[in-house]
Design an enzyme around this catalytic site. Structure first.
Site, PDB file in Angstrom:
ATOM      1  N   ARG A  35      -3.408 -11.277   9.663  1.00  0.00           N
ATOM      2  CA  ARG A  35      -2.446 -10.170   9.777  1.00  0.00           C
ATOM      3  C   ARG A  35      -1.045 -10.713   9.533  1.00  0.00           C
ATOM      4  O   ARG A  35      -0.239 -10.126   8.836  1.00  0.00           O
ATOM      5  CB  ARG A  35      -2.525  -9.464  11.140  1.00  0.00           C
ATOM      6  CG  ARG A  35      -1.359  -8.487  11.339  1.00  0.00           C
ATOM      7  CD  ARG A  35      -1.536  -7.422  12.407  1.00  0.00           C
ATOM      8  NE  ARG A  35      -2.327  -7.803  13.544  1.00  0.00           N
ATOM      9  CZ  ARG A  35      -1.936  -8.636  14.517  1.00  0.00           C
ATOM     10  NH1 ARG A  35      -0.726  -9.166  14.501  1.00  0.00           N
ATOM     11  NH2 ARG A  35      -2.745  -8.942  15.504  1.00  0.00           N
TER      12      ARG A  35
ATOM     13  N   LYS B 245       0.522   2.436  -8.140  1.00  0.00           N
ATOM     14  CA  LYS B 245       0.847   3.075  -9.421  1.00  0.00           C
ATOM     15  C   LYS B 245       1.003   2.011 -10.518  1.00  0.00           C
ATOM     16  O   LYS B 245       0.047   1.357 -10.854  1.00  0.00           O
ATOM     17  CB  LYS B 245       2.097   3.946  -9.241  1.00  0.00           C
ATOM     18  CG  LYS B 245       2.114   4.764  -7.938  1.00  0.00           C
ATOM     19  CD  LYS B 245       1.036   5.827  -7.873  1.00  0.00           C
ATOM     20  CE  LYS B 245       0.849   6.441  -6.483  1.00  0.00           C
ATOM     21  NZ  LYS B 245       2.030   6.995  -5.855  1.00  0.00           N
TER      22      LYS B 245
HETATM   23  C1  PLP Z   1       2.430   7.334  -4.557  1.00  0.00           C
HETATM   24  C2  PLP Z   1       3.837   7.251  -4.155  1.00  0.00           C
HETATM   25  C3  PLP Z   1       4.201   6.859  -2.858  1.00  0.00           C
HETATM   26  C4  PLP Z   1       3.170   6.584  -1.785  1.00  0.00           C
HETATM   27  O1  PLP Z   1       2.409   5.468  -2.071  1.00  0.00           O
HETATM   28  P1  PLP Z   1       0.866   5.255  -1.621  1.00  0.00           P
HETATM   29  O2  PLP Z   1       0.512   3.957  -2.232  1.00  0.00           O
HETATM   30  O3  PLP Z   1       0.111   6.425  -2.157  1.00  0.00           O
HETATM   31  O4  PLP Z   1       0.848   5.242  -0.141  1.00  0.00           O
HETATM   32  C5  PLP Z   1       5.554   6.756  -2.568  1.00  0.00           C
HETATM   33  N1  PLP Z   1       6.497   7.038  -3.491  1.00  0.00           N
HETATM   34  C6  PLP Z   1       6.182   7.420  -4.741  1.00  0.00           C
HETATM   35  C7  PLP Z   1       7.271   7.720  -5.716  1.00  0.00           C
HETATM   36  C8  PLP Z   1       4.853   7.545  -5.114  1.00  0.00           C
HETATM   37  O5  PLP Z   1       4.550   7.958  -6.345  1.00  0.00           O
END
Ligand code: PLP
Length: 385
Positions: free
Chosen positions: A51, A200
């Site tokens: 952790r 992403k």
């Molecule tokens: C997807 C997203 C998040 C959240 O991220 P997760 O990995 O889904 O928890 C935050 N900000 C933006 C701009 C995103 O596209």
């Protein structure tokens, strides 16, 4: 050789990385372990419990720090977990000023979780600095910026907001998920914290959920490392490995994303059945000059509204798409389409949504790295049917 001096493409591959100490593995092994042998209490090789730290995660955290021109990187179980860690710097009564057309999940954790603990949020359109200034007071502790915004593709001038934040000693964080460090470097422009949903573009292959923070300041890093360990929203070694692998091709993927984004945006803008196209690369985009100044290119996130369209028209178009997959998320090699009103932004009340321009007929595209001719043919078929 000082790897901090490398240019971006080299950093994506080598930044913060060294062959593994045990056998020289070029990619860091997936250290699938929770604990580490000690020769005597405290006699360890830098790792005690996963952790707190894990070598695969460390390799990723060092890579993140490198590509964002920061000093300290922290990886979390999701982008939202990274946001949660930043919010834990707040105390009851502290005020946060955030971009109005913000990622739905960021809005949700702010309003539904942290308001309950006495943190006060103001959501403002940040294209006009005056709107931010109007909300600044002695309780303001954090300015939270998303740029390009989601799904309106507005551009916030990071440098100017950072000057305002510095003047009032306000912490300034930028969600760099949409742009990635290939396109813009918020820390260089004066931000204190860069946040990522590495789910992403950084991961880039739609196969992992992971979040990140990068900072320059040691004190701030210490506070965030404390929260990371104390609250425990870390990512596992396998997921760390996947994102590290993704980062190694970030620059080539982004280059193609941007080329395809430009082609698709132009096709939509020229199409007689399309009313509005939101993409910062158009010279008549209201924040085009700022985008040109702070971004290397304009990205592959595009929103559009069909002419005279309503909720049902948008649904029909996204259902007809065959190469674009109808799905949440963005930033993967494959093209995705989404309907903000019923998907990513359904948690934001309709009036609030429409105030920032997110109408029912809006469709959002994450343009992938397929052949742009095929993507355009798919869109043409879905729009003209
Ligand atoms: C997807 C997203 C998040 C959240 O991220 P997760 O990995 O889904 O928890 C935050 N900000 C933006 C701009 C995103 O596209």
């Amino acid at each position: 050789m000082d790897k901090r001096q490398l240019k971006f493409n080299s950093k994506a591959i080598h930044g913060g990385q060294a062959p593994d100490k045990a056998y020289g593995a070029v990619m860091p092994p997936i250290y699938q372990t929770s604990t580490y042998a000690q020769t005597t209490p405290g006699g360890h090789m830098g790792y005690m419990y996963s952790r707190s730290a894990n070598p695969t995660r460390t390799a990723l955290e060092d890579s993140l720090a490198s590509i964002e021109n920061g000093t300290f990187g922290m990886a979390f179980g999701s982008g939202i977990a990274a946001i949660d860690a930043v919010m834990k710097l707040m105390n009851p009564g502290d005020e946060v000023i955030a971009t109005s057309d913000i990622y739905g999940g960021s809005y949700r954790i702010f309003r539904k979780i942290y308001e309950k603990y006495g943190v006060v949020f103001h959501f403002v359109g940040m294209q006009d600095l005056e709107e931010i200034k109007a909300k600044v007071n002695s309780n303001t502790k954090l300015i939270w910026v998303e740029t390009p915004t989601n799904p309106m593709m507005n551009i916030v001038d990071i440098k100017r907001v950072s000057q305002l934040a510095k003047k009032h000693h306000i912490l300034f964080a930028v969600d760099n998920t949409f742009a990635t460090p290939y396109l813009q470097l918020p820390l260089d422009l004066g931000a204190d914290i860069v946040m990522h949903s590495a789910t992403k573009y950084l991961g880039g292959h739609s196969d992992v959920v992971l979040g990140a923070l990068v900072v320059k300041d040691k004190d701030l890093a210490d506070q965030l490392y404390f929260i990371q360990n104390a609250s425990g929203a870390i990512c596992g070694p396998m997921d760390s490995f996947l994102v590290l692998r993704g980062i190694k091709t970030l620059h080539v993927r982004m280059q193609r994303h941007c080329e395809n984004g430009r082609a698709v945006a132009q096709f939509l803008a020229d199409h007689p059945k399309i009313d509005k196209v939101y993409w910062p690369g158009f010279p008549d985009h209201p924040n085009h000059e700022v985008a040109k100044e702070q971004m290397k290119d304009f990205g592959a996130m595009i929103s559009f509204v069909p002419k005279g369209g309503d909720y049902q028209d948008a649904i029909k178009i996204v259902e007809r798409l065959q190469l674009f997959t109808l799905a949440e998320s963005l930033g993967g090699v494959e093209s995705l389409a989404g309907h903000p009103a019923s998907m990513s932004h359904s948690g934001i009340p309709k009036e609030e949504r429409e105030k920032s321009g997110v109408v029912d007929a809006m469709i959002r595209l994450s343009v992938g790295i397929e052949d742009s001719d095929d993507l355009i043919a798919d869109l043409r078929r879905a729009i003209e049917h």
